[in-house]
Design an enzyme around this catalytic site. Structure first.
Site, short mmCIF file in Angstrom:
data_model
loop_
_atom_site.label_atom_id
_atom_site.label_comp_id
_atom_site.label_asym_id
_atom_site.label_seq_id
_atom_site.Cartn_x
_atom_site.Cartn_y
_atom_site.Cartn_z
N HIS A 24 0.85 -1.20 0.00
CA HIS A 24 0.00 0.00 0.00
C HIS A 24 0.88 1.25 0.00
CE1 HIS A 24 -3.82 2.04 1.86
NE2 HIS A 24 -3.11 2.92 1.14
N HIS A 26 1.32 4.70 -2.77
CA HIS A 26 0.79 5.32 -4.00
C HIS A 26 1.90 5.91 -4.84
CE1 HIS A 26 -3.49 5.26 -2.65
NE2 HIS A 26 -2.89 5.17 -1.47
N HIS A 207 -9.58 0.94 -1.19
CA HIS A 207 -9.50 1.75 0.02
C HIS A 207 -10.92 1.84 0.58
CE1 HIS A 207 -5.62 2.99 -1.43
NE2 HIS A 207 -5.45 3.90 -0.48
N GLU A 210 -11.41 3.98 5.80
CA GLU A 210 -10.32 4.88 6.22
C GLU A 210 -10.97 6.03 6.98
OE1 GLU A 210 -8.13 6.63 2.96
OE2 GLU A 210 -6.58 7.48 4.27
N ASP A 288 1.78 4.19 2.75
CA ASP A 288 0.77 4.98 2.04
C ASP A 288 1.39 6.02 1.07
OD1 ASP A 288 -1.87 5.45 1.39
OD2 ASP A 288 -2.39 6.54 3.20
N ASP A 289 1.78 7.16 1.59
CA ASP A 289 2.43 8.20 0.78
C ASP A 289 3.65 8.69 1.57
OD1 ASP A 289 0.16 8.87 -1.38
OD2 ASP A 289 -0.78 8.63 0.58
#
Ligand code: ADE
Ligand code: ZN
Length: 349
Positions: A24, A26, A207, A210, A288-289
């Site tokens: 996960h 991006h 997703h 969240e 994630d990021d």
């Protein structure tokens, strides 16, 4: 596994040494390291709201998922050409190699750039070149999951599925997912896209849960028939959902630091992760990021270990879960699991 506890430094060494998988992360937000974002901005003759690492840190401050996605839609405008995409993918590969991540599944959300007119052909060319560089220069296998922007009209999202299906001749796209703003954008609205993706042979994830509630997770499971849930941390609201996730062994790709910084939980201590694990649901850890949250996979593991009452072995199991539940072929998975277990047993055997 023994119940031995390593010193902090040995545990860190072990976390780096384990051959890992991340599921996960991006492409767009995960490549926005200030130096790379500024390089891409310069190449595209555009200005960013920050000019160096320090100003980027004050720009990367978030109060909600929706506001984060708004910021992402700005920074992602630095991605325009095949070369931009190749550089972004390669940066993921470099960061993966640094942490001994051997295989990663990277989300690509064409919806973030399509409205600006970035041609899909350029994206595919860049993904393919980035994948080649990661394999040949960095020893990292990169696979892509095309995420549908939840806010897209159904017809456009369907077109993104068709584009992704055709691109598999050129680039390794293993799955279809769903991301961007969650509240107010039910997954079931794009049910037809997931039906098409499934008939095209894509593995499915979304997703959900969240900042949407448990009903958003049910929506993704019942209407989109996904195999994994990205985040899923709001499942905690619903006992029946917890039981379902545990019985079906549906993996949650949890991103603790992201959840903290997007104010999904008021503090890390309030995070639902321990309750999810106690319910018997498989989870793995993810960043994630990472540049936007000043994190990476090893940091997520350390933070979780320091915050909660998990043993080191439980953290190692979360890392192993990512290998087991990846969309990689069985041969690649078996090889990585065997190597992982050898390193694990060296520390905890
Ligand atoms: N796109 C990038 N990061 C995301 C996140 N945490 N949730 C939804 N969409 C995203
Ligand atoms: Zn995400």
């Amino acid at each position: 596994m023994s119940d031995r506890t390593l010193s902090a430094i040995d545990f860190k060494t072990c976390l780096f040494e384990l051959p890992k998988v991340e599921l996960h992360n991006h492409l767009e937000g995960g490549a926005m390291y200030p130096d790379l974002a500024l390089k891409l901005a310069k190449r595209n003759n555009m200005e960013l709201p920050f000019s160096d690492e320090a100003t980027a840190a004050s720009y990367y401050q978030f109060e909600s998922l929706d506001q984060f996605i708004d910021i992402l839609r700005t920074t992602v405008s630095t991605l325009n050409t095949a070369e931009d995409y190749a550089d972004a993918v390669e940066r993921h590969g470099i960061e993966a190699r640094r942490q001994n991540i051997r295989y990663h599944e990277t989300f690509v959300t064409y919806g973030l750039v399509a409205s600006r007119g970035v041609p899909w052909e350029a994206v595919v060319e860049g993904l393919s070149e980035g994948q080649r560089r990661n394999r040949e220069a960095h020893g990292v296998e990169t696979a892509f999951i095309v995420d549908l922007d939840r806010t897209l009209p159904e017809e456009i999202a369907l077109e993104h599925v068709r584009l992704a299906a055709n691109a598999r001749k050129t680039v390794d796209i293993v799955g279809m997912g769903l991301d961007c703003q969650e509240r107010g954008w039910p997954a079931g609205r794009l049910k037809s896209c997931f039906e098409l993706a499934s008939s095209e042979g894509f593995r499915l994830t979304a997703h959900a849960g969240e900042d949407g509630g448990a009903e958003s997770v049910w929506d993704a499971l019942n209407n989109c028939h996904v195999e994994r849930i990205d985040h899923g941390v709001q499942a905690i609201e619903d006992e029946a959902l917890l039981t379902h996730l545990a019985e079906k062994q549906i993996l949650l790709t949890v991103c603790p630091v992201s959840n903290l910084l997007l104010c999904v939980f008021p503090s890390l201590e309030a995070h639902s992760l321990p309750a999810l694990v106690n319910a018997g649901i498989p989870v793995c850890l993810n960043s994630d990021d990472p540049p936007m949250f000043n994190s990476d996979l090893v940091n997520e593991a350390e933070v979780v270990y320091e915050t909660f009452d998990f043993s080191q072995q439980e953290i190692v199991t979360m890392l192993r879960n990512a290998i087991e539940h990846s969309f990689q072929d069985e041969t690649g998975k078996a090889a990585l699991l065997s190597e992982f277990d050898q390193v694990r047993d060296k520390y905890f055997g």
